[in-house]
Design a protein around this motif. Structure first.
Motif, mmCIF file in Angstrom:
data_model
loop_
_atom_site.group_PDB
_atom_site.id
_atom_site.type_symbol
_atom_site.label_atom_id
_atom_site.label_comp_id
_atom_site.label_asym_id
_atom_site.label_seq_id
_atom_site.Cartn_x
_atom_site.Cartn_y
_atom_site.Cartn_z
ATOM 1 N N GLY A 138 0.839 -1.195 0.000
ATOM 2 C CA GLY A 138 0.000 0.000 0.000
ATOM 3 C C GLY A 138 0.874 1.245 0.000
ATOM 4 N N GLY A 139 0.493 2.221 -0.809
ATOM 5 C CA GLY A 139 1.282 3.437 -0.947
ATOM 6 C C GLY A 139 2.222 3.402 -2.136
ATOM 7 N N ASP A 140 2.448 2.218 -2.717
ATOM 8 C CA ASP A 140 3.269 2.129 -3.934
ATOM 9 C C ASP A 140 2.585 2.910 -5.051
ATOM 10 O OD1 ASP A 140 5.100 0.423 -2.756
ATOM 11 O OD2 ASP A 140 4.409 -1.382 -3.810
ATOM 12 N N THR A 141 3.370 3.561 -5.891
ATOM 13 C CA THR A 141 2.851 4.195 -7.094
ATOM 14 C C THR A 141 3.375 3.395 -8.269
ATOM 15 O OG1 THR A 141 2.775 6.372 -6.065
ATOM 16 C CG2 THR A 141 2.760 6.314 -8.471
ATOM 17 N N LEU A 142 2.469 2.820 -9.040
ATOM 18 C CA LEU A 142 2.834 2.000 -10.182
ATOM 19 C C LEU A 142 2.817 2.852 -11.439
ATOM 20 C CD1 LEU A 142 1.571 0.163 -7.906
ATOM 21 C CD2 LEU A 142 1.235 -1.508 -9.698
ATOM 22 N N ILE A 143 3.871 2.763 -12.231
ATOM 23 C CA ILE A 143 3.967 3.490 -13.490
ATOM 24 C C ILE A 143 3.618 2.496 -14.599
ATOM 25 C CG2 ILE A 143 5.422 4.883 -15.002
ATOM 26 C CD1 ILE A 143 5.055 6.060 -12.159
ATOM 27 N N LEU A 144 2.528 2.793 -15.316
ATOM 28 C CA LEU A 144 2.048 1.906 -16.371
ATOM 29 C C LEU A 144 2.152 2.575 -17.730
ATOM 30 C CD1 LEU A 144 0.106 1.284 -13.734
ATOM 31 C CD2 LEU A 144 -0.948 -0.216 -15.379
ATOM 32 N N ILE A 145 2.403 1.772 -18.743
ATOM 33 C CA ILE A 145 2.377 2.235 -20.127
ATOM 34 C C ILE A 145 1.522 1.252 -20.909
ATOM 35 C CG2 ILE A 145 3.708 2.572 -22.246
ATOM 36 C CD1 ILE A 145 5.937 3.690 -20.613
ATOM 37 N N GLY A 146 0.644 1.797 -21.756
ATOM 38 C CA GLY A 146 -0.197 0.962 -22.600
ATOM 39 C C GLY A 146 -1.179 1.831 -23.352
ATOM 40 N N THR A 147 -2.128 1.189 -23.991
ATOM 41 C CA THR A 147 -3.186 1.958 -24.647
ATOM 42 C C THR A 147 -4.045 2.589 -23.553
ATOM 43 O OG1 THR A 147 -4.725 0.107 -24.650
ATOM 44 C CG2 THR A 147 -3.286 0.350 -26.602
ATOM 45 N N ARG A 148 -4.817 3.599 -23.901
ATOM 46 C CA ARG A 148 -5.711 4.235 -22.925
ATOM 47 C C ARG A 148 -6.636 3.186 -22.319
ATOM 48 N NH1 ARG A 148 -5.763 7.203 -19.310
ATOM 49 N NH2 ARG A 148 -4.711 8.781 -20.517
ATOM 50 N N GLU A 149 -7.202 2.338 -23.162
ATOM 51 C CA GLU A 149 -8.128 1.309 -22.683
ATOM 52 C C GLU A 149 -7.419 0.329 -21.750
ATOM 53 O OE1 GLU A 149 -7.562 1.933 -26.023
ATOM 54 O OE2 GLU A 149 -9.301 3.227 -26.282
ATOM 55 N N GLY A 150 -6.212 -0.086 -22.137
ATOM 56 C CA GLY A 150 -5.446 -1.035 -21.321
ATOM 57 C C GLY A 150 -5.089 -0.472 -19.965
ATOM 58 N N VAL A 151 -4.650 0.793 -19.943
ATOM 59 C CA VAL A 151 -4.281 1.428 -18.678
ATOM 60 C C VAL A 151 -5.511 1.620 -17.797
ATOM 61 C CG1 VAL A 151 -3.370 3.555 -17.661
ATOM 62 C CG2 VAL A 151 -2.167 2.475 -19.568
#
Length: 161
Positions: A138-151
């Motif tokens: 808890g408190g982790d910030t996840l950085i995601l990359i993908g299509t708008r729908e995927g994210v």
């Protein structure tokens, strides 16, 4: 165009004050408090000793403002994901999240959404390219990359409580 001059003044027991005058002669200051908060001040042009605006920001609000002023996706040194139909998003994992304490691979984010978790920000620092056995907290910030729908789908999975 002249380089803006930023002066730094230590404020014992408080923190540090940074002063800047814009090219339009608008005096600004930021007080970086020792507790991590910031106070942003704008002064009157006709009376630089009179504060026209003062806004106290939490450390998270400060991070959001920095991101708005200098978004990493606009850095010329970084890949422009929007030109490729991709988006990069930060998603904070709640301490009440179903995934708190579980390993990343259990989320099946990439398999289910096509989005990739490329880094995790934690108080101890950044964890680039986390492996499937990385334990989320808890408190982790996840950085995601993908299509708008995927994210968006990944955000829905990560928001599960």
């Amino acid at each position: 165009m002249p380089v803006p001059r930023l002066s730094r003044t230590p404020l014992p027991g408080i923190g540090v004050r940074y002063d800047l005058t814009t090219r339009e002669q608008q005096p600004l200051s930021v007080v970086a408090h020792r507790d991590g908060t910031r106070t942003l001040n704008a002064y009157r042009r006709d009376d630089p000793d009179e504060c026209a605006l003062s806004v106290k920001l939490t450390s998270r609000e400060t991070e959001a403002l920095i991101d708005a002023l200098m978004p990493s996706h606009h850095s010329p040194n970084l890949l422009s994901t929007t030109d490729l139909g991709l988006v990069a998003e930060r998603i904070e994992l709640s301490s009440a999240s179903h995934w708190n304490g579980r390993v990343l691979g259990e989320t099946r984010i990439r398999t289910e959404t096509g989005a990739s978790i490329v880094a995790i920000l934690r108080r101890s620092g950044a964890i680039p390219s986390p492996t499937p056995d990385f334990r989320l907290a808890g408190g982790d910030t996840l950085i995601l990359i993908g299509t708008r729908e995927g994210v968006e789908a990944a955000a829905a999975i990560l928001g599960r409580e």
